[in-house]
Scaffold this motif. Structure first.
Motif, PDB file in Angstrom:
ATOM      1  N   ALA A 196       0.832  -1.206   0.000  1.00 24.15           N
ATOM      2  CA  ALA A 196       0.000   0.000   0.000  1.00 24.15           C
ATOM      3  C   ALA A 196       0.864   1.253   0.000  1.00 24.15           C
ATOM      4  O   ALA A 196       0.632   2.190  -0.773  1.00 24.15           O
ATOM      5  CB  ALA A 196      -0.935  -0.008   1.213  1.00 24.15           C
ATOM      6  N   GLY A 197       1.897   1.262   0.873  1.00 26.82           N
ATOM      7  CA  GLY A 197       2.771   2.435   0.942  1.00 26.82           C
ATOM      8  C   GLY A 197       3.545   2.644  -0.349  1.00 26.82           C
ATOM      9  O   GLY A 197       3.635   3.766  -0.872  1.00 26.82           O
ATOM     10  N   THR A 198       4.095   1.558  -0.894  1.00 26.58           N
ATOM     11  CA  THR A 198       4.900   1.672  -2.130  1.00 26.58           C
ATOM     12  C   THR A 198       4.045   2.111  -3.304  1.00 26.58           C
ATOM     13  O   THR A 198       4.449   2.975  -4.096  1.00 26.58           O
ATOM     14  CB  THR A 198       5.573   0.320  -2.440  1.00 26.58           C
ATOM     15  OG1 THR A 198       6.318  -0.118  -1.302  1.00 26.58           O
ATOM     16  CG2 THR A 198       6.496   0.439  -3.634  1.00 26.58           C
ATOM     17  N   LEU A 199       2.854   1.505  -3.455  1.00 31.16           N
ATOM     18  CA  LEU A 199       1.988   1.864  -4.583  1.00 31.16           C
ATOM     19  C   LEU A 199       1.448   3.284  -4.456  1.00 31.16           C
ATOM     20  O   LEU A 199       1.218   3.964  -5.465  1.00 31.16           O
ATOM     21  CB  LEU A 199       0.834   0.864  -4.706  1.00 31.16           C
ATOM     22  CG  LEU A 199       1.239  -0.561  -5.130  1.00 31.16           C
ATOM     23  CD1 LEU A 199       0.011  -1.449  -5.270  1.00 31.16           C
ATOM     24  CD2 LEU A 199       2.008  -0.542  -6.451  1.00 31.16           C
ATOM     25  N   LEU A 200       1.254   3.750  -3.206  1.00 34.81           N
ATOM     26  CA  LEU A 200       0.832   5.145  -3.019  1.00 34.81           C
ATOM     27  C   LEU A 200       1.915   6.089  -3.553  1.00 34.81           C
ATOM     28  O   LEU A 200       1.620   7.061  -4.264  1.00 34.81           O
ATOM     29  CB  LEU A 200       0.576   5.424  -1.540  1.00 34.81           C
ATOM     30  CG  LEU A 200       0.196   6.879  -1.197  1.00 34.81           C
ATOM     31  CD1 LEU A 200      -1.160   7.233  -1.806  1.00 34.81           C
ATOM     32  CD2 LEU A 200       0.173   7.088   0.317  1.00 34.81           C
ATOM     33  N   VAL A 201       3.165   5.796  -3.201  1.00 34.43           N
ATOM     34  CA  VAL A 201       4.289   6.605  -3.701  1.00 34.43           C
ATOM     35  C   VAL A 201       4.364   6.504  -5.220  1.00 34.43           C
ATOM     36  O   VAL A 201       4.607   7.497  -5.916  1.00 34.43           O
ATOM     37  CB  VAL A 201       5.607   6.147  -3.050  1.00 34.43           C
ATOM     38  CG1 VAL A 201       6.792   6.891  -3.665  1.00 34.43           C
ATOM     39  CG2 VAL A 201       5.567   6.376  -1.548  1.00 34.43           C
ATOM     40  N   LEU A 202       4.147   5.291  -5.753  1.00 36.18           N
ATOM     41  CA  LEU A 202       4.213   5.091  -7.207  1.00 36.18           C
ATOM     42  C   LEU A 202       3.148   5.908  -7.926  1.00 36.18           C
ATOM     43  O   LEU A 202       3.426   6.522  -8.965  1.00 36.18           O
ATOM     44  CB  LEU A 202       4.047   3.599  -7.534  1.00 36.18           C
ATOM     45  CG  LEU A 202       3.983   3.247  -9.022  1.00 36.18           C
ATOM     46  CD1 LEU A 202       5.274   3.640  -9.729  1.00 36.18           C
ATOM     47  CD2 LEU A 202       3.689   1.767  -9.215  1.00 36.18           C
ATOM     48  N   VAL A 203       1.923   5.934  -7.386  1.00 36.57           N
ATOM     49  CA  VAL A 203       0.835   6.691  -8.017  1.00 36.57           C
ATOM     50  C   VAL A 203       1.207   8.169  -8.127  1.00 36.57           C
ATOM     51  O   VAL A 203       1.051   8.790  -9.189  1.00 36.57           O
ATOM     52  CB  VAL A 203      -0.483   6.514  -7.223  1.00 36.57           C
ATOM     53  CG1 VAL A 203      -1.526   7.533  -7.687  1.00 36.57           C
ATOM     54  CG2 VAL A 203      -1.019   5.100  -7.402  1.00 36.57           C
TER      55      VAL A 203
END
Length: 771
Positions: free
Chosen positions: A691-698
C-alpha cells in the motif's frame, strides 16, 4: 586489523555490499558512457569536417550558368575567398533508379543527383573517411539510401531514363558532409567522369549546379553573399552556409547519441539516489557497531577509516569495472554515429573524458561518507548504542493515529501512515518513480507527435492527405496546369490547393539584398499553426518562418514591413504571421498570390490535396505518380517519416523497488516481529508495504507524466528551435499515458513488492525480538 574488519564486514553484509557495488558500477558505467558519446560526437564531427573540407557557402542553381562570371567574382574577392568550385549535378527521379527484384526508389522525398567527385574541396568520402575514387561502371550510394533500401556493396542498381540505361555496381557507401542528413532534401550519388559524360550526353537528368566557396580562416561569409547577390550572379535556388550542414549532421545523424546522453543523465541521478539510500540504511544498521568500537577505545579517525576504506575499495573496483564496460556499451549505441560521421576513432580524448565519471563518483561517495561520519563524531559510545542518530525526522507521536481511521483496512492505512511518517525516506523512491515515468512517457509522446498528421505543420506544410511535388523539367509549367484541371474534374478529390515556390530578392536587416524562397498560394485551404498572427490572406501580406523572423534572419515581428523585389519593382509586404518550419534550413516564407510570380526563378510547384471518403489514397497516389513524369507523390505521413529519421525504465523501477524494500524490511525487522506477535499475518505485513509503495508510485506517475508533458515539451522545443521549430506541442494519447503505462508500472512494482516481502514469512520472530 582494519583490513580484517573490512573483510568481515564484506562477508557479513553480502547483499547490502553487493547492492552498493552494483549501483556504484552502474553510475560509473552510465556516466562514462555519456561522456564517451559526447567525446565521440565531437571527434567524429571534427574528423569528418577535416577530411571532407566542406564549403563555407553553397549556392544551389538551376538554369543558365556562366563559369567565367563566377571566376571573375572569385578573383575580385580574394581577400575573403580561398577556393571556388562548381559541382555539376544530374538530377533524376526516384523512379529511374531500379534495384533488387524490380524495385525502384519512387516515392522518396529526396532529390537524387549523380555527380563526379570534386577536385579542390567538398569531398564525398567512403566509410574510412578517404576521398572516393569511383571506377567506371561503379557507383557510390549515399548512406541514407543504403540504409533505407537495405543495399550492400556489390549490389547493382540500374539507371533508366529516356534513352539512357546502364547497370552500376555499388562500390562504396558515400559519406557526404553536406547532404548526409535526412533533413537535407538532396542526396549525391558519385560516379566516374566517363559514366557522367555519357549520362549528360543522353540528357538522362536535369542539369543543376552547386556553386561553392571555401573562405579564408578570417573570411566574411556575409560580405561574400551580399556581394554575390549584388553582382547578379546565378542564384536560382537556396543559399546554404556551412554551419547549417554542421548543425544538420549533429542534430540528425547523432540524434540517437543525444537521446542516450539524456537517458544516461537521468539514470545517473537514479543511481546516485539509490547509493544515498543504501548508505542511509547501511550506516543506521552499523550505528550500534560504531558505539561498540568507541566503547573499546578506537579513535574517531580509526572508525572513520574503517568505513572510508571500505567504500574507497568498493568505489575503485566499481569504477574500474564501470569504466571498462562503458566502452562496450558505447559500441552498441554508436553504430549510427560511426556509419554517418566517422570510422572508429583513435586518440586519448574519449578515454580521458570517460575518466571523469569514475573520479566524480569516487569523490561523491567519499565526501558523502565523511559527511555522515561527522554526525557520528558528535555522540558518545553510550548514545550510539542507545539512539538512532541518523533518523532525520522529528518524532511525530500523535500524527496519523490509528483510532481515526474509519474507512480503510488496518494494514492499508498503516502503509499510508508509514509514508506520511517517513516522508523523507520515501521521497527518494518518489523521485525515482518520477524519473522512470518520465523516461517511459517522453519517448512515447515524441513518437506519437512525429507520427501525428499535425506534425507536418512543423515542416511548413498544412495538414492534408497527399502532397504532389513538381520538380523543374521542360514540361513543368504545362504539367502544373494540366494537373490542376484534372484535379477539378476528379470526383475522388475533396479539395486541393496549388502553391508555387520562387526565389525573390528580399531586403535584410542590414539593408542589403538577400535571396529568399517564397511560396505563394491560398494558405487558408490547408492552414498551419502559427506561433504569432495568421496566414497571409489579404493583398500585400507575407508570413515568415520562425528562423526567418528571428534576429539571425530578417529580424521582423508581426505587423512589420518586408521589402521584396518582383520584376524589378520593390514591394512592401506586411508580416501577417510567424510559423514553424524545419525544412530548407528553416528559412522560408509564404505570401498572398498578389505578390506575383518570379517567372525566371521558379523552383518548384506543390499541390496539396485531400481524398474524398471511400477513395483509396494509395491507388490515387499511384495514378498521379504514373501520369506525371515530373511529379513526386507522397502521403504526408510518409513525408514526415522520411524527413526525420521503455523497457529500461521498467527494469529500473523493479530494481529500485526491490532494493528499497530489502533495506526497509531490514530496518523494520524488529517492528515487523512485534506486529506479527500481536496476531497480524505475513499477508497483512505484505499488504502494508505494498500500500505504501503503490501510493508513492501513483504520485510518482502523476508527477512523471506532467513532467514529460511540460518539461519534456520545453526540452524538445529548445532543441528544435535551432532548426526552425520553437514550440513543439507533444501529442499525448490519454489512454497510453494515463492508463496503459501506469497500469503496467503498478503491476510490475506490485509483483516486485510481493516477491520481496516473502522474506517476512520465514523469519524467526524470537531471534529478531531478542536482537
Amino acid at each position: 586489523m582494519f583490513l580484517k574488519m573490512i573483510k568481515n564486514d564484506f562477508s557479513r553484509k553480502k547483499i547490502i555490499t553487493l547492492t552498493v557495488f552494483v549501483f556504484i558500477t552502474m553510475a560509473v558505467l552510465l556516466g562514462a558512457s555519456a561522456t564517451n558519446i559526447v567525446a565521440n560526437l565531437v571527434q567524429s564531427m571534427s574528423e569528418l569536417q577535416k577530411h571532407a573540407v566542406p564549403a563555407d557557402i553553397t549556392q544551389m542553381h538551376a538554369g543558365e550558368y556562366n563559369q567565367g562570371e563566377i571566376d571573375q567574382f572569385t578573383e575580385k574577392h580574394r581577400e575573403h575567398i580561398e577556393m571556388q568550385e562548381t559541382m555539376f549535378l544530374l538530377t533524376l527521379d526516384g523512379r529511374n533508379i531500379h534495384f533488387g527484384n524490380n524495385q525502384t526508389m519512387a516515392g522518396t522525398v529526396q532529390d537524387i543527383s549523380f555527380v563526379v567527385q570534386n577536385k579542390k574541396f567538398d569531398f564525398i568520402l567512403d566509410l574510412n573517411n578517404e576521398k572516393l575514387d569511383v571506377k567506371e561502371g561503379f557507383v557510390a550510394v549515399p548512406i541514407y539510401f543504403m540504409e533505407q533500401y537495405d543495399l550492400n556493396v556489390g549490389d547493382t542498381i540500374r539507371v533508366k531514363s529516356g534513352e539512357y540505361e546502364k547497370l552500376f555496381v555499388i562500390s562504396d557507401y558515400a559519406r557526404d558532409f553536406e547532404m548526409n542528413s535526412s533533413l537535407t532534401s538532396s542526396k549525391r550519388f558519385v560516379i566516374n567522369q566517363k559514366d557522367y559524360n555519357e549520362m549528360l550526353a543522353t540528357e538522362a537528368g536535369e542539369l543543376e549546379y552547386l556553386i561553392e566557396f571555401k573562405l579564408h580562416e578570417n573570411g566574411d561569409a556575409q560580405a561574400v553573399q551580399t556581394a554575390y547577390i549584388e553582382a547578379g550572379l546565378p542564384a536560382n535556388g537556396p543559399t546554404v552556409g556551412g554551419k547549417i550542414f554542421l548543425l544538420f549532421n549533429a542534430m540528425s545523424d547523432a540524434a540517437v547519441g543525444m537521446v542516450i546522453i539524456l537517458i544516461s543523465i537521468l539514470l545517473i541521478i537514479i543511481a546516485s539516489l539509490c547509493i544515498r539510500l543504501t548508505f542511509l540504511a547501511t550506516m543506521e544498521e552499523d550505528l550500534r557497531e560504531i558505539g561498540v568500537m568507541k566503547a573499546i577505545g578506537l579513535s574517531r579517525k580509526d572508525i572513520k577509516n574503517v568505513y572510508l576504506n571500505k567504500y574507497r575499495i568498493m568505489s575503485v573496483a566499481a569504477g574500474i569495472i564501470g569504466y571498462l564496460f562503458s566502452f562496450v556499451l558505447v559500441n552498441l549505441f554508436n553504430g549510427n554515429m560511426r556509419l554517418y560521421l566517422s570510422s572508429d576513432l583513435s586518440g586519448n580524448l574519449k578515454y580521458l573524458l570517460s575518466l571523469l565519471a569514475p573520479l566524480f563518483v569516487y569523490f561523491m561517495i567519499v565526501m558523502y561518507t565523511r559527511k555522515i561520519l561527522k554526525r557520528i563524531d558528535k555522540i558518545s559510545a553510550v548514545e550510539a548504542l542507545r539512539s538512532d542518530i541518523l533518523k532525520h525526522e522529528k518524532s511525530r507521536k500523535y500524527s496519523f493515529p490509528l483510532l481515526k481511521n474509519k474507512f480503510l483496512p488496518v494494514h492499508i492505512y498503516m502503509g499510508f501512515r508509514d509514508v506520511g511518517k517517513r516522508s523523507k525516506l520515501y521521497m527518494l523512491l518518489f523521485l525515482i518513480y518520477v524519473v522512470c515515468t518520465f523516461i517511459i512517457i517522453l519517448p512515447l509522446n515524441m513518437y506519437n507527435t512525429m507520427n501525428s498528421p499535425e506534425f507536418s505543420t512543423y515542416m511548413g506544410i498544412g495538414k492534408s492527405d497527399m502532397r504532389i511535388d513538381l520538380r523543374r523539367t521542360d514540361t513543368i509549367t504545362e504539367d502544373f496546369k494540366k494537373l490542376q484541371e484534372e484535379l477539378i474534374n476528379d470526383s475522388e478529390i475533396e479539395k486541393y490547393a496549388a502553391y508555387i515556390t520562387s526565389s525573390y530578392k528580399v531586403k535584410n536587416a542590414e539593408g542589403s539584398w538577400d535571396y529568399m524562397n517564397i511560396e505563394t498560394g491560398d494558405f487558408s485551404v490547408f492552414p498551419l499553426h502559427y506561433l504569432e498572427g495568421r496566414a497571409p490572406v489579404g493583398e500585400g501580406e507575407i508570413a515568415l518562418s520562425y528562423a526567418n523572423a528571428s534576429k539571425d534572419g530578417l529580424n521582423k515581428k508581426v505587423g512589420k514591413e518586408v521589402i521584396v523585389e518582383v520584376g524589378g519593382t520593390e514591394k512592401s509586404l506586411t508580416v501577417s504571421g510567424i510559423y514553424q518550419d524545419i525544412t530548407n534550413g528553416g528559412k522560408t516564407a509564404k505570401a498572398h498570390p498578389s505578390l506575383g510570380i518570379n517567372e525566371e526563378a521558379i523552383l518548384w510547384y506543390i499541390v496539396s490535396l485531400d481524398v474524398a471518403g471511400g477513395a483509396d489514397i494509395r491507388e490515387k497516389m499511384g495514378y498521379y505518380q504514373n501520369t506525371y513524369d515530373s511529379a513526386q507523390v507522397n502521403d504526408i505521413e510518409e513525408y514526415t517519416k522520411q524527413t526525420l529519421g521503455n523497457i529500461i525504465a521498467v527494469i529500473i523501477a523493479v530494481l529500485i523497488t526491490a532494493l528499497f524494500l530489502k533495506m526497509l524490511l531490514s530496518k523494520d525487522m524488529s517492528q515487523i516481529a512485534i506486529i506479527k506477535s500481536l496476531g497480524l499475518t505475513s499477508q497483512n505485513v505484505k499488504h502494508q508495504y505494498m500500500a505504501g509503495t503503490l501510493l508513492v508510485l501513483v504520485f510518482g506517475i502523476i508527477f512523471g507524466v506532467l513532467a514529460s508533458n511540460y518539461l519534456g515539451e520545453f526540452l524538445v522545443s529548445m532543441a528544435m528551435s535551432t532548426m526552425g521549430a520553437a514550440k513543439i506541442e507533444l501529442v499525448s494519447i490519454a489512454w497510453q499515458t494515463w492508463l496503459l503505462c501506469p497500469i503496467a508500472l503498478m503491476l510490475v512494482v506490485g509483483y516486485t513488492v510481493s516477491v520481496c516481502c516473502k522474506v517476512t514469512e520465514t523469519d524467526d520472530l524470537s531471534v529478531v525480538l531478542r536482537s
